[in-house]
Structure formats: structure tokens, C-alpha cells
Design a protein around this motif. Structure first.
Motif, short mmCIF file in Angstrom:
data_model
loop_
_atom_site.label_atom_id
_atom_site.label_comp_id
_atom_site.label_asym_id
_atom_site.label_seq_id
_atom_site.Cartn_x
_atom_site.Cartn_y
_atom_site.Cartn_z
N GLN A 45 0.83 -1.21 0.00
CA GLN A 45 0.00 0.00 0.00
C GLN A 45 0.86 1.26 0.00
OE1 GLN A 45 -3.15 -0.32 3.05
NE2 GLN A 45 -4.30 0.10 1.22
N THR A 49 0.80 3.98 -2.99
CA THR A 49 0.46 5.38 -2.71
C THR A 49 1.53 6.30 -3.29
OG1 THR A 49 -0.58 4.71 -0.64
CG2 THR A 49 -0.07 7.04 -0.86
N GLY A 120 -2.38 4.90 2.60
CA GLY A 120 -3.62 4.86 1.81
C GLY A 120 -4.48 6.07 2.06
N LYS A 121 -5.55 6.13 1.33
CA LYS A 121 -6.49 7.24 1.46
C LYS A 121 -7.90 6.69 1.43
CE LYS A 121 -3.23 10.22 -0.80
NZ LYS A 121 -2.80 10.87 -2.01
N ILE A 131 -4.74 7.16 5.60
CA ILE A 131 -4.47 5.98 6.42
C ILE A 131 -2.96 5.97 6.70
CG2 ILE A 131 -4.65 3.46 6.56
CD1 ILE A 131 -6.92 3.90 4.31
N LYS A 166 -6.25 6.45 11.26
CA LYS A 166 -6.85 7.25 10.19
C LYS A 166 -6.90 8.71 10.61
CE LYS A 166 -9.43 3.17 9.01
NZ LYS A 166 -10.67 2.42 9.17
N THR B 11 -7.91 -8.76 -3.31
CA THR B 11 -7.05 -8.06 -2.34
C THR B 11 -6.21 -7.00 -3.05
OG1 THR B 11 -6.93 -10.14 -1.14
CG2 THR B 11 -5.40 -8.44 -0.45
N LEU B 12 -5.67 -7.37 -4.19
CA LEU B 12 -4.85 -6.42 -4.96
C LEU B 12 -5.68 -5.20 -5.37
CD1 LEU B 12 -1.99 -6.12 -6.26
CD2 LEU B 12 -3.02 -6.98 -8.35
N VAL B 14 -8.32 -4.10 -3.81
CA VAL B 14 -8.59 -3.31 -2.60
C VAL B 14 -7.41 -2.40 -2.30
CG1 VAL B 14 -8.89 -3.47 -0.08
CG2 VAL B 14 -10.28 -4.89 -1.56
N VAL B 15 -6.20 -2.93 -2.47
CA VAL B 15 -4.99 -2.11 -2.25
C VAL B 15 -4.98 -0.93 -3.22
CG1 VAL B 15 -2.46 -2.08 -2.42
CG2 VAL B 15 -3.60 -3.96 -1.27
N LEU B 16 -5.24 -1.22 -4.48
CA LEU B 16 -5.26 -0.14 -5.49
C LEU B 16 -6.36 0.87 -5.18
CD1 LEU B 16 -4.73 -2.09 -8.84
CD2 LEU B 16 -3.08 -0.69 -7.62
N GLN B 17 -7.51 0.35 -4.75
CA GLN B 17 -8.66 1.22 -4.47
C GLN B 17 -8.39 2.16 -3.29
OE1 GLN B 17 -12.06 0.77 -6.18
NE2 GLN B 17 -11.83 2.86 -5.50
N THR B 18 -7.60 1.69 -2.33
CA THR B 18 -7.39 2.50 -1.13
C THR B 18 -6.06 3.26 -1.12
OG1 THR B 18 -6.49 0.57 0.00
CG2 THR B 18 -8.82 1.06 0.37
N SER B 19 -5.21 3.03 -2.12
CA SER B 19 -3.93 3.75 -2.10
C SER B 19 -3.59 4.40 -3.44
CB SER B 19 -2.80 2.83 -1.67
OG SER B 19 -2.74 1.71 -2.50
N LEU B 58 -16.05 -6.09 3.14
CA LEU B 58 -15.47 -6.07 4.49
C LEU B 58 -14.02 -5.55 4.45
CD1 LEU B 58 -16.91 -9.36 6.03
CD2 LEU B 58 -17.61 -7.03 6.53
N MET B 59 -13.29 -5.92 3.40
CA MET B 59 -11.92 -5.42 3.28
C MET B 59 -11.92 -3.89 3.13
SD MET B 59 -9.44 -7.99 1.25
CE MET B 59 -10.32 -8.97 0.09
N LEU B 60 -12.85 -3.38 2.31
CA LEU B 60 -12.95 -1.93 2.13
C LEU B 60 -13.39 -1.25 3.42
CD1 LEU B 60 -14.60 -1.36 -1.37
CD2 LEU B 60 -12.24 -1.00 -0.74
N LEU B 62 -12.61 -1.96 6.34
CA LEU B 62 -11.47 -1.80 7.25
C LEU B 62 -10.74 -0.48 7.02
CD1 LEU B 62 -9.91 -5.39 7.20
CD2 LEU B 62 -11.06 -4.30 9.12
N TYR B 63 -10.81 0.03 5.81
CA TYR B 63 -10.10 1.27 5.47
C TYR B 63 -11.00 2.51 5.52
CZ TYR B 63 -6.24 -1.63 3.93
OH TYR B 63 -5.20 -2.52 3.89
#
Lengths: 267, 173
Positions: A45, A49, A120-121, A131, A166, B11-12, B14-19, B58-60, B62-63
Motif C-alpha cells: 500500500q 500510494t 492509503g487514502k 491511512i 486514520k 485483495t490487490l 482493494v490495495v489499489l482502491q485505497t492507495s 469487508l476489506m474496504l 477496514l479502510y
């Protein structure tokens, strides 16, 4: 009827699984699994980022022809220095520089601090949240300020988990910070986020003189938030006749979209 | 093995989506998880799509700073509605149907998010909610456009590269 029973069974099993997972999360039973999840994904992550920020920086620089021309001119002026610098500088040195600057500030002010990295964001752009890779295990608490550079406030911690936390950015509409303007009278008010884009300072009495480019800093009236952290600069002042207070639009002094290394103040 | 592979992909993403995506203007409008789970309806069927929706949601969650479970519920609800529309109204499998379905899924997902976040804030279970401003609605239009573009790209590539995908798409109807 025979067709409906399997469907009903699926709905029951699925609904129960969802409800149980949410229930176990709030109970804390899933914490070890969640911590493991964050720990495994954190390096990836963090890197994605950084890559995202670099790509955004690249597009931002060349977003208009005018900017491109200015950039070109600037590059020509600096080309000789850059050749020398390019050999010497690398990303680790750059990060160290940022950290050094932040450390200098926190040491000068005797703050207990914690360097952190943005991993992360918030994926939904309706909320402005970062994050960070430090959490409860590192002593992070809700309300701690997050700064960049020499005491520039970027947000506050709003949620803490074992290994991550966060931070809500100042520009988010939910953000409210007690502030004062660095003018003769140290005009006080509150700074609230404006749709994730900018900030506005409210509750400024009408008789106070506020000018463009005045520096806005924290007033230190809140728990965990020390005074004199830089919030931004006054961009515009709106005075409406018949109203008790004037409103100032505040621009952050750093871009809050490209943050990578930050410092959490344990105040 | 197949499930493990799907889990890795999820999972990958989710990582891309959140970062990665939130760091880049315009791309932050894309909802990769919604699109992936939406595609699963046609590729794997509704039941499997819902289970993977549960995992991805659920993974999303968490962020997110919204209450845990809100995103999962929004994601699953939008999937169920999309499937209902797909089975009852948009059965002709045309591109226009696909566009309408992804638009509905995106709209419904965001609508559920708004409603749940407002209810939870109203009953003091959360400090944060989605604030409805002009910018929000503007970004909602952007979200729909970018999600449509991505699903069309995926659909074209998928149809071009794999006959199997096309077969599964049809056979799941």
C-alpha cells in the motif's frame, strides 16, 4: 415451493454470515486477523500510494500549456544545478530531508513525536481521510495532530487500530479546529473544512481587520492540539452587512493531496 | 485454487482502491471492487458474486471511517438490485443494458451509503456522514461515467480475448 427453499436457505446463511462478521468485528474477535491483513498489505500500500502520488504530480505539472511553458522556462534555468543534484539525490535522501525538517521542528518545541507514512487514502472522495502506518501499538490516540514540514497542521487522528490509524484532513467538511490569525489582535475563530477542497474561518468578529495572506495558526484551545501550528493563509475575506461575523477563506500552505511522510504529535 | 486466485485479485484491487486510485485525479472516481463484483454476477453467478462482495466489502470497510459494515451492505444491496433488474427488465444483453445496469449499481451503492451514514449519524453511532453538496453530486456523475468507461473496456477486452467469458456471460443468463 421447492425452488424457494434453497433461495431462502441461502439468504439466511448469507445474512447470518454478514451479521456475525460485523458483530465479531465490533466485539474485537477479528482483531488478530485484521492486524495481520494490515501488516501484510502495508508495504504494498505504501508503495502504490507513492506511485500514485508521483503519477499525479507528473500530470499536475503539465496540466496546462501555460504551466508547461513556465515549467520549461524554470527547467532551463535550473538545468545545470539539476544535473549535479540528480547524481546526488535519491528517494531515501529526499525522505530523510523531509523527516529532518519535521524532527527539527518537534525537537525545538519539545514535542513527543512519531514519524509516520501515508499508506492509503479514503477510497470514496466524499471524505478526506489518510491511512497512516502507525497505530495504538505506537501510542497513537484519537485527536493527536498530524503535521508536515515545520509545524504545518494537516489533520487530526480520528480512528486508531493496532497498527494503523486514520487522520481526517483539515479540508474535510467534518474537520473543525480552533484557530487564530497572526495579526495585531490575534483574531480568533474556528477553521472548518470546505468540501475537501479548501477551508474557511468562521466566527471572526466584524470589527477585526483581516487581510489577504495573513497566516492562520492553531489557537491551542483543544485537547491534544498545541498552539501555533500553521493551518494556512487567508485567501479571501467575506464581509456581509447585517451579520455578526465575517468569514475568511483559508488555503493550506501545502498540497494535502500529495502527502507521504508525516509526523504525529503526541501532545 | 480458483478461489485463492480470485481472493488475490480482490485483495490487490482493494490495495489499489485505497492507495493508488485516490492519489490520482479522476481515477479516484472508479470503484474497482463494485465493478469486479458486478462482473462476477455474469461470470460466476449471483451467489458467488454475493460471497465475494461480502469479502471485498469487508476489506474496504477496514479502510473506511464510516461504521464497519456500511460499505459491505451498500455493495451487496446494489448487487442484489442490479441482479433483480438484470433478470426482470434488461434481459436483452445489449451494451445499453450493461450501461444502465452499471449506472444503477453505482447510483444505488452511493444512495445506500448516504442513507446508512445519515441514519447512523442521526442516532449518534458515528461522527461522520456523507455531506451532500454540489461537489458531491458532480463527483457522482463522474463516478458513473468512469465506471461505465471501465466496464465497457473490460467487456470489450474480455469478449475479444476470451470466448469462454462470452460463453459464461450468456450461460449465466
Amino acid at each position: 415451493m421447492k425452488i424457494l427453499i434453497p433461495k431462502f436457505k441461502f439468504i439466511i446463511i448469507f445474512g447470518a454470515s454478514l451479521a456475525l462478521l460485523i458483530f465479531f468485528h465490533y466485539l474485537g474477535a477479528l482483531k488478530p486477523l485484521e492486524n495481520l491483513f494490515f501488516k501484510i498489505l502495508e508495504p504494498l500500500q505504501s508503495q502504490t500510494t507513492i506511485v500514485g502520488n508521483r503519477i499525479q504530480d507528473y500530470f499536475y505539472r503539465f496540466s496546462s500549456v501555460q504551466e508547461l511553458q513556465e515549467e520549461n522556462q524554470e527547467l532551463k534555468d535550473r538545468v545545470n544545478n539539476l544535473i549535479v543534484e540528480n547524481i546526488r539525490l535519491n528517494s531515501i535522501l529526499e525522505e530523510n530531508k523531509i523527516l529532518e525538517e519535521q524532527l527539527e521542528f518537534v525537537k525545538e518545541n519539545n514535542f513527543d513525536y512519531l514519524p509516520t507514512r501515508v499508506i492509503g487514502k479514503n477510497f470514496d472522495n466524499s471524505l478526506r481521510v489518510l491511512i497512516l502506518n502507525k497505530g495504538q501499538n505506537n501510542g497513537v490516540k484519537i485527536g493527536f495532530p498530524v503535521i508536515v514540514g515545520r509545524g504545518i497542521l494537516v489533520g487530526q487522528i480520528v480512528e486508531v487500530q493496532n497498527n494503523i490509524s486514520k487522520a481526517l484532513l483539515l479540508t474535510d467538511s467534518h474537520s473543525v479546529v480552533g484557530a487564530k490569525i497572526q495579526n495585531k489582535t490575534q483574531t480568533s475563530g474556528i477553521v472548518v473544512g470546505e468540501h475537501g477542497l479548501t477551508m474557511k474561518m468562521e466566527l471572526i468578529p466584524q470589527n477585526e481587520e483581516v487581510r489577504k495572506n495573513d497566516l492562520v495558526i492553531t489557537s491551542g484551545l483543544e485537547e491534544y492540539l498545541p498552539e501555533n501550528l500553521v493551518i494556512g493563509e487567508v485567501e479571501k475575506v467575506t464581509i456581509k452587512t447585517g451579520e455578526l461575523f465575517q468569514v475568511a477563506i483559508i488555503q493550506p500552505t501545502v498540497s494535502l493531496d500529495h502527502l507521504e511522510i508525516l509526523t504525529i504529535l503526541k501532545f | 485454487m480458483k478461489n485463492f486466485f480470485i481472493f488475490l485479485i480482490l485483495t490487490l484491487l482493494v490495495v489499489l482502491q485505497t492507495s493508488f486510485l485516490p492519489s490520482i485525479n479522476y481515477l479516484d472516481n472508479i470503484n474497482l471492487i463494485l465493478i469486479l463484483i458486478f462482473s462476477f454476477i455474469f461470470i460466476l453467478g449471483i451467489k458467488k458474486a454475493l460471497w465475494w462482495g461480502l469479502v471485498g466489502g469487508l476489506m474496504l470497510d477496514l479502510y473506511s471511517i464510516l461504521n464497519f459494515g456500511v460499505i459491505t451492505i451498500a455493495l451487496i444491496s446494489s448487487l442484489v438490485l442490479t441482479y433483480f433488474l438484470f433478470k426482470n427488465f434488461f434481459i436483452n444483453r445489449s451494451f445499453s443494458s450493461l450501461i444502465i445496469l452499471i449506472t444503477t449499481a453505482t447510483l444505488f451503492y452511493n444512495l445506500i451509503l448516504i442513507i446508512l451514514s445519515k441514519i447512523l449519524k442521526f442516532i449518534n453511532l458515528n461522527t461522520y456522514d456523507i455531506i451532500l453538496t454540489f461537489q458531491y453530486f458532480y463527483s457522482l456523475i463522474e463516478k458513473i461515467i468512469f465506471n461505465i468507461l471501465l466496464i465497457l473496456i473490460i467487456f470489450f477486452i474480455g469478449n475479444y480475448l476470451s470466448r469462454k467469458l462470452r460463453f459464461n456471460f450468456k450461460s449465466s443468463l
